[in-house]
Write an enzyme that holds these catalytic residues in place. Structure first.
Site, mmCIF file in Angstrom:
data_model
loop_
_atom_site.group_PDB
_atom_site.id
_atom_site.type_symbol
_atom_site.label_atom_id
_atom_site.label_comp_id
_atom_site.label_asym_id
_atom_site.label_seq_id
_atom_site.Cartn_x
_atom_site.Cartn_y
_atom_site.Cartn_z
ATOM 1 N N HIS A 35 0.761 -1.370 -0.031
ATOM 2 C CA HIS A 35 -0.070 0.016 0.033
ATOM 3 C C HIS A 35 0.815 1.220 -0.056
ATOM 4 O O HIS A 35 1.053 1.996 0.990
ATOM 5 C CB HIS A 35 -1.054 0.029 1.144
ATOM 6 C CG HIS A 35 -2.230 -0.865 1.037
ATOM 7 N ND1 HIS A 35 -2.627 -1.326 -0.308
ATOM 8 C CD2 HIS A 35 -2.596 -1.526 1.869
ATOM 9 C CE1 HIS A 35 -3.481 -2.207 -0.069
ATOM 10 N NE2 HIS A 35 -3.894 -2.332 1.278
ATOM 11 N N CYS A 41 3.278 -12.018 1.943
ATOM 12 C CA CYS A 41 4.265 -11.944 2.934
ATOM 13 C C CYS A 41 3.965 -13.354 3.961
ATOM 14 O O CYS A 41 2.864 -13.616 4.236
ATOM 15 C CB CYS A 41 3.985 -10.908 3.959
ATOM 16 S SG CYS A 41 5.173 -11.057 5.329
ATOM 17 N N GLU A 48 -6.038 -7.853 3.333
ATOM 18 C CA GLU A 48 -5.264 -8.910 4.167
ATOM 19 C C GLU A 48 -6.238 -9.672 4.870
ATOM 20 O O GLU A 48 -6.541 -10.979 4.772
ATOM 21 C CB GLU A 48 -4.240 -8.558 5.313
ATOM 22 C CG GLU A 48 -3.651 -9.870 5.970
ATOM 23 C CD GLU A 48 -2.783 -9.260 7.239
ATOM 24 O OE1 GLU A 48 -2.219 -8.383 7.114
ATOM 25 O OE2 GLU A 48 -2.980 -9.961 8.163
ATOM 26 N N THR A 98 -2.086 -8.964 10.822
ATOM 27 C CA THR A 98 -0.613 -8.477 11.152
ATOM 28 C C THR A 98 -0.228 -7.169 11.531
ATOM 29 O O THR A 98 0.754 -6.821 12.112
ATOM 30 C CB THR A 98 0.064 -8.988 10.050
ATOM 31 O OG1 THR A 98 -0.274 -8.301 8.882
ATOM 32 C CG2 THR A 98 0.179 -10.685 9.763
ATOM 33 N N CYS A 137 2.805 -8.808 13.433
ATOM 34 C CA CYS A 137 4.037 -8.957 12.802
ATOM 35 C C CYS A 137 5.236 -8.390 13.700
ATOM 36 O O CYS A 137 4.942 -7.127 14.249
ATOM 37 C CB CYS A 137 4.335 -8.943 11.452
ATOM 38 S SG CYS A 137 4.508 -7.117 10.880
ATOM 39 N N SER A 160 -2.779 2.256 4.157
ATOM 40 C CA SER A 160 -1.768 1.580 4.802
ATOM 41 C C SER A 160 -2.199 1.396 6.319
ATOM 42 O O SER A 160 -2.279 2.284 7.228
ATOM 43 C CB SER A 160 -0.587 2.149 4.788
ATOM 44 O OG SER A 160 0.095 1.565 5.862
HETATM 45 S S1 SF4 Z 1 3.945 -5.323 7.842
HETATM 46 FE FE1 SF4 Z 1 4.432 -7.410 8.476
HETATM 47 S S2 SF4 Z 1 2.863 -8.976 7.586
HETATM 48 FE FE2 SF4 Z 1 2.785 -6.981 6.720
HETATM 49 S S3 SF4 Z 1 4.506 -7.450 4.980
HETATM 50 FE FE3 SF4 Z 1 5.666 -6.532 6.297
HETATM 51 S S4 SF4 Z 1 6.519 -8.139 7.818
HETATM 52 FE FE4 SF4 Z 1 4.844 -8.898 6.535
#
Ligand code: SF4
Length: 322
Positions: free
Chosen positions: A47, A102, A132, A170, A200, A228
């Site tokens: 994003h 991811c 997501e 995440t 994450c 985002s």
């Molecule tokens: S923010 Fe976290 S879940 Fe999203 S792409 Fe980055 S590492 Fe992966």
């Protein structure tokens, strides 16, 4: 703290690109080198408009849905993940699929699949309009219920309150998510879930860093896209410390009146924000009077993800041309 003259810029570290975003961008760049054109990308690969425009300039064609991709062409799925129905449609149409989801999002999908197979009702804590969450929902649409606040826990109507699991998006606020999980545990004492949550490492680290910085400054600039999730959470987390915080996509959105009575300004960037935008913001604030730049670095990151197997195979078949 504020005496009316901008003096110091405090950068939050870590900030900006996470391992999942770096991998997704690398995947598109490599695919453009090794796959016969055209190379399509379904949805924004991450994003951020700047990232998307840079890849478009290199030849990537961004589409919203698979029907825009001609039969037999190459399509890359974005870092946010996809519903299995999208993957199935792509294979049924004979598209050459490269999945940039991811690995930390894939982990949540696998948890959803396992809990659904074991007969659990699944509470997915997240924002239902985010790509997501739409992708994760698709793994078990009949079993997954999306909520985002503790108040929604009371309204849940589940067939067996002793057979409930939770998952999380995440890129949520660590603190807000904990409040929802606490409410879930109160209502469903037998609930199972990941050891803490699925937020994450990159989201957690960026929030920890900006929280520290926000406590030291008058105003926080969060650089990132309006759509985002992790960038929006950085703004919210900053505000919990009492600082004012603004989410901007680029420096032309900066308003001088934000810094009236401000001495220190903090800067962070969402996980899909390129670092050049941070440099531009620093230079803009220097022009407004800031003289020193300091970084508050709360944790080192050394996470790296490998490329998807299908792209490695394509690269090998093409003679390793990279
Ligand atoms: S923010 Fe976290 S879940 Fe999203 S792409 Fe980055 S590492 Fe992966």
């Amino acid at each position: 703290m504020a005496n009316g003259r901008l003096e110091e810029i405090v950068l939050a570290g870590p900030r900006g690109f996470c391992a999942g975003v770096e991998r997704a961008i690398d995947i598109v760049k490599l695919a453009l080198q090794v796959c016969p054109p055209p190379v399509f990308v379904r949805k924004e690969i991450v994003h951020n408009r700047h990232v998307v425009e840079a890849l478009r300039a290199e030849g990537a064609i961004f589409v919203d849905e698979l029907h825009e991709v001609p039969d037999g062409a190459t399509v890359i799925f974005s870092a946010h993940g996809i519903s299995p129905t999208v993957r199935a449609e792509a294979y049924a149409r004979g598209l050459r699929v490269i999945d940039a989801t991811c690995p930390l999002v894939t982990k949540v999908h696998l948890e959803a699949i396992r809990y659904a197979r074991e007969g659990y009702s699944i509470i997915l804590v997240g924002h239902e309009v985010h790509d997501e969450v739409i992708g994760t929902m698709g793994e078990a649409p009949d079993r997954i219920h999306v909520i985002s606040t503790p108040e929604e826990v009371e309204k849940l109507d589940l067939p067996d309150p002793d057979k409930v699991a939770y998952l999380t998006q995440t890129t949520l606020s660590v603190d807000d998510t904990q409040a929802v999980i606490d409410a879930l545990r109160l209502r469903f004492p037998e609930i199972v879930g990941p050891s803490r949550d699925d937020i994450c490492y990159a989201t957690q680290n960026r929030q920890a860093a900006v929280k520290t910085v926000a406590g030291e400054v008058d105003v926080v600039l969060v650089i990132g896209a309006a759509n985002s999730s992790n960038a929006n959470r950085l703004r919210e987390v900053s505000e919990t410390t009492g600082s004012r915080a603004y989410l901007i996509n680029e420096i032309k959105e900066i308003k001088p009146e934000w810094f009236k009575n401000a001495t220190r300004v903090g800067i962070t960037a969402g996980a899909s924000t390129p670092e050049f935008l941070v440099h531009e913001a620093v230079e803009a604030l220097k022009r407004m009077g800031a003289v020193t730049v300091r970084e508050v670095h709360v944790v080192d990151e050394n996470v790296r993800f490998g490329l998807p197997r299908e792209l490695e195979e394509i690269t090998r078949e093409s003679g390793g041309e990279r």
